[in-house]
Scaffold this motif. Structure first.
Motif, PDB file in Angstrom:
ATOM      1  N   ILE A 166     -36.871 -25.731  -3.100  1.00  0.00           N
ATOM      2  CA  ILE A 166     -36.891 -27.142  -3.462  1.00  0.00           C
ATOM      3  C   ILE A 166     -36.408 -27.973  -2.262  1.00  0.00           C
ATOM      4  O   ILE A 166     -35.474 -27.570  -1.579  1.00  0.00           O
ATOM      5  N   GLY A 167     -37.084 -29.075  -2.014  1.00  0.00           N
ATOM      6  CA  GLY A 167     -36.596 -29.952  -0.951  1.00  0.00           C
ATOM      7  C   GLY A 167     -37.720 -30.504  -0.093  1.00  0.00           C
ATOM      8  O   GLY A 167     -38.910 -30.279  -0.373  1.00  0.00           O
ATOM      9  N   ASN A 168     -37.347 -31.181   0.978  1.00  0.00           N
ATOM     10  CA  ASN A 168     -38.341 -31.903   1.786  1.00  0.00           C
ATOM     11  C   ASN A 168     -39.195 -30.983   2.675  1.00  0.00           C
ATOM     12  O   ASN A 168     -40.091 -31.472   3.355  1.00  0.00           O
ATOM     13  N   MET A 196     -42.326 -27.885  -3.817  1.00  0.00           N
ATOM     14  CA  MET A 196     -41.713 -28.710  -4.865  1.00  0.00           C
ATOM     15  C   MET A 196     -40.608 -29.556  -4.218  1.00  0.00           C
ATOM     16  O   MET A 196     -39.630 -28.997  -3.697  1.00  0.00           O
ATOM     17  N   THR A 197     -40.761 -30.859  -4.265  1.00  0.00           N
ATOM     18  CA  THR A 197     -39.758 -31.711  -3.614  1.00  0.00           C
ATOM     19  C   THR A 197     -38.730 -32.244  -4.607  1.00  0.00           C
ATOM     20  O   THR A 197     -37.711 -32.776  -4.204  1.00  0.00           O
ATOM     21  N   SER A 198     -38.987 -32.109  -5.911  1.00  0.00           N
ATOM     22  CA  SER A 198     -37.976 -32.553  -6.885  1.00  0.00           C
ATOM     23  C   SER A 198     -37.452 -31.353  -7.661  1.00  0.00           C
ATOM     24  O   SER A 198     -38.179 -30.376  -7.894  1.00  0.00           O
ATOM     25  N   LEU A 199     -36.186 -31.460  -8.053  1.00  0.00           N
ATOM     26  CA  LEU A 199     -35.564 -30.347  -8.778  1.00  0.00           C
ATOM     27  C   LEU A 199     -36.275 -30.111 -10.115  1.00  0.00           C
ATOM     28  O   LEU A 199     -36.463 -28.974 -10.535  1.00  0.00           O
ATOM     29  N   GLN A 228     -35.858 -33.723   8.399  1.00  0.00           N
ATOM     30  CA  GLN A 228     -37.178 -33.827   7.754  1.00  0.00           C
ATOM     31  C   GLN A 228     -37.853 -32.476   7.991  1.00  0.00           C
ATOM     32  O   GLN A 228     -38.550 -32.273   8.991  1.00  0.00           O
ATOM     33  N   THR A 229     -37.618 -31.566   7.066  1.00  0.00           N
ATOM     34  CA  THR A 229     -37.986 -30.161   7.289  1.00  0.00           C
ATOM     35  C   THR A 229     -39.502 -29.984   7.443  1.00  0.00           C
ATOM     36  O   THR A 229     -39.971 -29.200   8.274  1.00  0.00           O
ATOM     37  N   ARG A 230     -40.248 -30.734   6.616  1.00  0.00           N
ATOM     38  CA  ARG A 230     -41.709 -30.646   6.687  1.00  0.00           C
ATOM     39  C   ARG A 230     -42.185 -31.046   8.097  1.00  0.00           C
ATOM     40  O   ARG A 230     -43.063 -30.401   8.677  1.00  0.00           O
ATOM     41  N   ASP A 231     -41.576 -32.092   8.652  1.00  0.00           N
ATOM     42  CA  ASP A 231     -41.976 -32.562   9.987  1.00  0.00           C
ATOM     43  C   ASP A 231     -41.672 -31.504  11.051  1.00  0.00           C
ATOM     44  O   ASP A 231     -42.414 -31.368  12.029  1.00  0.00           O
ATOM     45  N   ILE A 232     -40.582 -30.771  10.861  1.00  0.00           N
ATOM     46  CA  ILE A 232     -40.269 -29.701  11.821  1.00  0.00           C
ATOM     47  C   ILE A 232     -41.317 -28.589  11.701  1.00  0.00           C
ATOM     48  O   ILE A 232     -41.797 -28.058  12.708  1.00  0.00           O
TER      49      ILE A 232
END
Ligand code: URA
Length: 438
Positions: A204-206, A210-213, A354-358
């Motif tokens: 879960i996370g950015n 799934m970005t929402s709990l 911003q994990t997705r951006d990394i």
């Protein structure tokens, strides 16, 4: 016998499908009796109307039975267990977990995926190991699992072929994000490996699917209920993907982190917490331990006595790599032409990533792919990544980039710096593990 449009109409109008209708849909996927348009319409009807648990179980089993289903009876005498992650950035957990759990006495036949978009794939990481064959025959795969306790290979055309067509049509019809379809897609492939039990790691996370709990919980609940309904003892952990997991993101660089983890040279604490929690769940599900605490202790012992590292090395050898990878890995793995430091532009605490951006920066370096046909450069990525919550002073190294060219490295540095926030005050960092669902 129904015609496809009658089955689609029933689902469109919110009526539950019967097992016969679901079997006919899956048969239509494999034989082509459902055209692409009809598969797309069916996927959209499922997306809009959802599915009850028994419909999801029927869809999962029908898709699982569309190809080979491995059977370990009379071949292996021991619990067969696996883990599946919904994916993220720097998620190299499978590479550590499989040998640890095998070292504790379970058998782990693991089918891994390729990276797509911002998420990395275990198959790509393994392919950075010279000689490693991620496509052995199923017999070779089974014999390796029997001999050393685990083998990690890539998805094959034999397992759940119905998913391949359905997924490719979902991909272009805006129906990927359907929980019933994600559930059946993941589980049909996993259950085709003949598991006794399964542990899901729902991220879960950015940097996660799934970005929402709430969405992560709904997916975990759906997968746990459907897999148990299909007869496979399954639990799930919801774990954090609001930052890169561990210190590296890429392919060869993640293999180095794996070896360093297994041999005890470096165990990044958040990564270690996820690995130990999942290992304990797998050992409990396999009835090797009585509770999670015992599971953690046994897993730690398999690390400390070197057995897990030894199994990792044996697996590499059995699947075509060198016999001494643990000692030669730094010479064997491909390295990037350019390695540059990424330095903090100000003093403070790392408070956001911003994990997705990394992940997308790894793709831009050539270490991932935006479509299934792209080649991956195994040498590139990020290392020495500092976690959220770290206090830094301006100029400190917060990560390193490994790139093919100077330009690529500079672009990646700019992308990394804009993906990381450094603030004067510390904020609360998300937990590593949010919840267990069983
Ligand atoms: N992974 C899968 O295998 N299938 C999905 O539908 C989503 C993620």
């Amino acid at each position: 016998m129904y015609i496809p449009q009658d089955i689609i109409r029933d689902k469109r109008d919110g009526n539950p499908l019967t097992q016969t209708q679901i079997n006919q849909f899956v048969d239509g996927l494999v034989t082509g009796k459902f055209t692409d348009a009809q598969v797309g319409a069916m996927a959209m009807a499922i997306f809009q109307q959802g599915m009850a648990n028994d419909e999801k179980v029927a869809l999962t089993l029908a898709m699982m039975n569309s190809g080979t289903v491995l059977n370990w009876q009379n071949f292996i005498d021991g619990p067969i267990v696996d883990k599946h992650s919904t994916g993220g950035v720097g998620d190299k957990v499978s590479l550590m977990l499989a040998p640890i759990v095998a070292a504790c006495g379970a058998y782990v036949p693991m089918i891994s995926g390729r990276g797509l978009g911002h998420t990395g794939g275990t198959s790509d990481k393994l392919e950075s190991i010279p000689g490693f064959n991620i496509h052995p025959s199923l017999d070779h795969f089974k014999n390796t699992v029997k001999k050393i306790g685990t083998a990690i290979i890539s998805q094959t055309d034999d397992l759940a072929p119905a998913d391949k067509r359905l997924y490719s049509i979902r991909d272009v019809t805006a129906t990927v994000e359907s929980i019933p379809l994600i559930t059946a897609s993941i589980l049909s492939k996993k259950l085709a490996t003949g598991l006794d039990s399964l542990v899901m790691d729902v991220k879960i996370g950015n940097g996660a699917m799934m970005t929402s709990l709430d969405d992560a919980k709904a997916l975990a609940r759906s997968i746990v209920d459907v897999a148990n309904g299909a007869g496979v003892n399954t639990s799930a952990l919801i774990t954090d993907m609001n930052q890169v997991l561990g210190k590296t993101a890429g392919n060869a660089v993640e293999i180095i982190e794996t070896v360093d983890y297994l041999t005890g040279k470096c165990r990044e604490p958040r990564l270690h917490q996820v690995v130990m929690a999942l290992a304990a769940q797998m050992l409990l599900a396999s009835n090797i331990v009585q509770d999670l605490q015992q599971g953690r202790a046994l897993a730690q012992q398999a690390l400390d006595n070197g057995k897990a590292a030894e199994i990792f090395e044996q697996m590499i050898f059995e699947l075509g790599g060198s016999a001494s990878f643990l000692t030669t890995y730094e010479q064997e793995l491909t390295t990037a032409n350019v390695v540059k430091d990424i330095c903090a532009s100000q003093s403070g605490f790392i408070t956001a990533m911003q994990t997705r951006d990394i992940g997308m920066a790894v793709v831009a370096l050539g270490g991932g792919r935006l479509d299934h046909h792209q080649q991956v450069d195994h040498s590139v990525g990020f290392t020495d990544i500092l976690p959220k919550g770290t206090q830094v002073i301006a100029g400190d190294i917060i990560a390193r980039v490994h790139a093919k060219t100077e330009d690529d490295a500079n672009n990646a540095i700019a992308q990394y710096l804009s993906a990381v926030n450094i603030s004067a005050t510390i904020i609360e960092i998300e937990p590593v593990i949010y919840q267990e669902i069983s």
